[in-house]
Design a protein around this motif. Sequence first.
Motif: not given
Length: 100
Positions: A2, A4, A26, A28, A31-32, A35
């Motif tokens: 996972h 960002d 994620a 741009k 959100k990732a 979190q």
Amino acid sequence: MHLDAGYDSDTTRTLLNERGLRGRIAHKGEKAPIQASQRWHVERTHAWQNSFHRLARCYERRATVVNAFFDLADTIITVRSLIRRAWTTHRWDERPNRRP
């Protein structure tokens, strides 16, 4: 993995595929996927180390000297943290009335 939005690039996706890893990255503006509840410990420690400007402008060629500077900075960070914690959790007779 996972990741960002900072890792949202074709290069990253290619490297993940070459290594046989599946990644959720994620895009741009989003959100990732996962979190973090607190700031990562590594990022926090790097921020503390950045306050030691001697490390940022180190022109030393020998790795042992550079490592010694990092060890010294980490020691100072640890001692400061221990003093801060002891100030709030321990009492003694000669303790000053207020924080310096």
